[in-house]
Design a protein around this motif. Structure first.
Motif, PDB file in Angstrom:
ATOM      1  N   LYS A   1      37.902  31.990  32.507  1.00 23.69           N
ATOM      2  CA  LYS A   1      37.581  31.486  31.165  1.00 23.69           C
ATOM      3  C   LYS A   1      36.076  31.518  30.925  1.00 23.69           C
ATOM      4  N   LEU A   2      35.291  31.298  31.983  1.00 26.55           N
ATOM      5  CA  LEU A   2      33.836  31.294  31.879  1.00 26.55           C
ATOM      6  C   LEU A   2      33.241  32.691  31.994  1.00 26.55           C
ATOM      7  N   LYS A   3      34.099  33.718  32.020  1.00 31.09           N
ATOM      8  CA  LYS A   3      33.664  35.115  32.108  1.00 31.09           C
ATOM      9  C   LYS A   3      32.994  35.430  33.440  1.00 31.09           C
ATOM     10  N   VAL A   4      33.397  34.702  34.477  1.00 26.47           N
ATOM     11  CA  VAL A   4      32.917  34.955  35.830  1.00 26.47           C
ATOM     12  C   VAL A   4      34.061  35.575  36.614  1.00 26.47           C
ATOM     13  N   ASP A   5      33.767  36.625  37.389  1.00 27.14           N
ATOM     14  CA  ASP A   5      34.816  37.296  38.149  1.00 27.14           C
ATOM     15  C   ASP A   5      35.473  36.296  39.090  1.00 27.14           C
ATOM     16  N   PRO A   6      36.748  35.966  38.890  1.00 31.23           N
ATOM     17  CA  PRO A   6      37.393  34.937  39.727  1.00 31.23           C
ATOM     18  C   PRO A   6      37.520  35.345  41.182  1.00 31.23           C
ATOM     19  N   ALA A   7      37.614  36.645  41.447  1.00 37.72           N
ATOM     20  CA  ALA A   7      37.738  37.088  42.840  1.00 37.72           C
ATOM     21  C   ALA A   7      36.449  36.836  43.609  1.00 37.72           C
ATOM     22  N   VAL A   8      35.301  37.098  42.964  1.00 33.84           N
ATOM     23  CA  VAL A   8      34.016  36.890  43.621  1.00 33.84           C
ATOM     24  C   VAL A   8      33.732  35.408  43.806  1.00 33.84           C
ATOM     25  N   ALA A   9      33.911  34.639  42.716  1.00 34.13           N
ATOM     26  CA  ALA A   9      33.506  33.237  42.728  1.00 34.13           C
ATOM     27  C   ALA A   9      34.487  32.349  43.475  1.00 34.13           C
ATOM     28  N   SER A  10      35.778  32.679  43.425  1.00 30.65           N
ATOM     29  CA  SER A  10      36.791  31.768  43.952  1.00 30.65           C
ATOM     30  C   SER A  10      36.968  31.879  45.454  1.00 30.65           C
ATOM     31  N   GLY A  11      36.907  33.088  45.994  1.00 29.68           N
ATOM     32  CA  GLY A  11      37.242  33.289  47.395  1.00 29.68           C
ATOM     33  C   GLY A  11      36.535  32.362  48.362  1.00 29.68           C
ATOM     34  N   PRO A  12      35.195  32.434  48.458  1.00 33.99           N
ATOM     35  CA  PRO A  12      34.490  31.553  49.391  1.00 33.99           C
ATOM     36  C   PRO A  12      34.567  30.087  48.976  1.00 33.99           C
ATOM     37  N   LEU A  13      34.561  29.821  47.676  1.00 36.72           N
ATOM     38  CA  LEU A  13      34.543  28.439  47.192  1.00 36.72           C
ATOM     39  C   LEU A  13      35.831  27.704  47.533  1.00 36.72           C
ATOM     40  N   ILE A  14      36.978  28.396  47.390  1.00 34.37           N
ATOM     41  CA  ILE A  14      38.273  27.760  47.657  1.00 34.37           C
ATOM     42  C   ILE A  14      38.341  27.244  49.093  1.00 34.37           C
ATOM     43  N   THR A  15      37.830  28.018  50.030  1.00 41.01           N
ATOM     44  CA  THR A  15      37.889  27.618  51.433  1.00 41.01           C
ATOM     45  C   THR A  15      37.191  26.281  51.651  1.00 41.01           C
ATOM     46  N   THR A  16      35.990  26.149  51.072  1.00 40.49           N
ATOM     47  CA  THR A  16      35.229  24.913  51.249  1.00 40.49           C
ATOM     48  C   THR A  16      35.888  23.737  50.535  1.00 40.49           C
ATOM     49  N   ILE A  17      36.366  23.974  49.317  1.00 37.95           N
ATOM     50  CA  ILE A  17      37.027  22.897  48.571  1.00 37.95           C
ATOM     51  C   ILE A  17      38.281  22.426  49.301  1.00 37.95           C
ATOM     52  N   ASN A  18      39.032  23.369  49.859  1.00 40.00           N
ATOM     53  CA  ASN A  18      40.229  22.996  50.609  1.00 40.00           C
ATOM     54  C   ASN A  18      39.876  22.140  51.822  1.00 40.00           C
ATOM     55  N   ASP A  19      38.782  22.494  52.492  1.00 35.93           N
ATOM     56  CA  ASP A  19      38.335  21.675  53.627  1.00 35.93           C
ATOM     57  C   ASP A  19      37.984  20.261  53.169  1.00 35.93           C
ATOM     58  N   LEU A  20      37.297  20.181  52.033  1.00 40.67           N
ATOM     59  CA  LEU A  20      36.897  18.878  51.503  1.00 40.67           C
ATOM     60  C   LEU A  20      38.118  18.034  51.144  1.00 40.67           C
TER      61      LEU A  20
END
Length: 472
Positions: A433-452
């Protein structure tokens, strides 16, 4: 029966696939006369000849280049994975001849890999037709459809007869071999439709060309982003897809092979992005370039990891009171990470469809949440049972302590799997929705959020249930 046929029959008898590339390499290394060597090599398919090039030394390859005419050599190099290297081994005159015979997309790709001075020199020495085609494809960015199209297609005017259409087909087929679909244009080259070759062949002479033109035919615009339209065109089973300019004029086509390669490239690129890379890496990529692509994401993840560690530090008093719960921390973290990655992969795949609307996105979030909840209940229950039995039977813990810890682990697993499923779906949708590539932005971020999520769920429940409620 010649030696090659005898060898082939022998391989068939003993159930082995013929090793053509080694046979070709042996011929190229032999002392046969040029004519005999050429005749023997031409008995093989171009793909096998291309594979044999990898087995030869540079001087042996150059000898082989001189044996083959330009058309054959170009076809051979089309199959080679090291095409750019082998083209570079040719002298200037032969290189220009080969580039003029190659598929225009391959020629442009090679030219883009050269220094500007060398690229301009080669283009200046080409004929006018090749110059125009290269200039056309080079005018598009590499991530635009126009950069991947070919000008190898047949087009005819809409206002001619069946007989004239056949004559035009025969005339153009001498230069263009993509003849299974004939494109129909008007007097200013605007696309009218397409004709299947079979329909043109069986058409009666007294029929009108309009009777066999398919006007509801898929097409793309040359300036469209590849990732924006690849999902739309890959579902069509056509041999080629026309590429139009902004005025709806036919400029080129995407062949079925082009589409397959684009899909493979996009999938590989998305897979690399899920790992926090900007593009798919290969063995030939320089070490420094690989480091530059990976290091920025790793620095960001280091910062996020430090934040997660600081959160864990908030529960230090929980660990000091009940050190045993640390044993099962990795179980909760790993399962949360696995679930989040699964949801992320599904969401990225769905978001590739540009036509998906808000209700479908909400349905996807609900579905992934239900999946996470169901899997969490099942795995949480199994964890409660087996971890409790393990602590009671093998670690000698009192039953109340053993099953209290296993209950905490099971509930934490349930909560973290549910929240990780939701996070793995919602985050890429927000980035899209924010016009940011979800594959680039989500991949590394999801791992950390899941750990949190997993850390807070696990240690938070341990603090509430084990220490404050049960006073273990």
């Amino acid at each position: 029966m010649n030696a090659k046929t005898n060898m082939l029959n022998e391989n068939i008898v003993i159930g082995q696939h013929p090793d053509y590339k080694n046979e070709i390499a042996a011929i190229a290394k032999s002392n046969l006369t040029p004519k005999l060597m050429r005749d023997r090599i031409l008995d093989y398919h171009e793909n096998d000849i291309a594979a044999a090039l990898d087995l030869l030394k540079k001087e042996e390859r150059r000898k082989l280049y001189s044996m083959l005419d330009t058309a054959v050599l170009s076809n051979v190099l089309e199959y080679s994975e090291n095409r750019d290297v082998y083209i570079g081994e040719l002298d200037i005159r032969r290189r220009i001849q080969v580039l003029s015979q190659l598929e225009i997309t391959d020629a442009v790709e090679y030219l883009r890999s050269l220094q500007k001075s060398e690229r301009n020199m080669l283009i200046d020495l080409m004929d006018d037709t090749a110059k125009r085609e290269i200039a056309l494809l080079s005018s598009f960015d590499e991530d635009e459809i126009g950069s991947k199209m070919t000008t190898n297609f047949i087009s005819i005017r809409a206002d001619i007869s069946i007989r004239q259409a056949m004559k035009e087909l025969i005339a153009q087929a001498a230069e263009n071999d993509n003849i299974s679909t004939i494109y129909v244009v008007d007097e200013i080259q605007t696309l009218v439709g397409a004709i299947d070759l079979k329909d043109l062949i069986i058409a009666r002479e007294n029929m009108s060309l309009e009777d066999i033109i398919v006007t509801s035919y898929p097409y793309v615009y040359a300036n469209e982003q590849i990732e924006d339209c690849i999902e739309r065109i890959k579902d069509y089973s056509e041999d080629s897809i026309p590429v139009l300019d902004s005025d709806n004029k036919l400029k080129g086509v995407l062949t079925a092979q082009d589409i397959t390669e684009l899909v493979d490239d996009e999938m590989g690129d998305d897979y690399a992005k899920l790992a926090g890379l900007t593009a798919e890496e290969d063995l030939q990529e320089p070490l420094t370039k690989s480091i530059r692509k990976r290091l920025p994401w790793l620095v960001i993840l280091l910062g996020l990891g430090l934040f997660v560690s600081s959160v864990v530090g908030l529960f230090e008093h929980v660990v000091s009171h009940l050190a045993l719960i640390v044993c099962f921390q990795s179980l909760v973290l790993d399962m949360a990470g696995n679930v989040g990655t699964q949801s992320l992969a599904v969401t990225i795949r769905v978001l590739m469809d540009e036509q998906i609307h808000g209700k479908e996105k909400l349905f996807l979030i609900g579905k992934e949440a239900r999946i996470g909840l169901t899997n969490g209940i099942i795995l949480g229950t199994l964890s409660f049972i087996f971890i409790g039995l393990y602590l009671f039977l093998f670690k000698g813990q009192p039953m109340i302590t053993a099953f209290s810890i296993s209950l905490c682990t099971g509930v934490a697993l349930l909560v973290s799997m549910l929240l990780s499923s939701v996070a793995g779906t919602v985050i890429p949708i927000i980035f899209k929705k924010l016009k940011v590539d979800p594959a680039v932005a989500s991949g590394p971020l999801i791992t950390t959020i899941n750990d949190l999520v997993a850390v807070i769920s696990y240690y938070g429940l341990a603090w509430i249930l084990l220490i404050n409620v049960l006073h273990l």
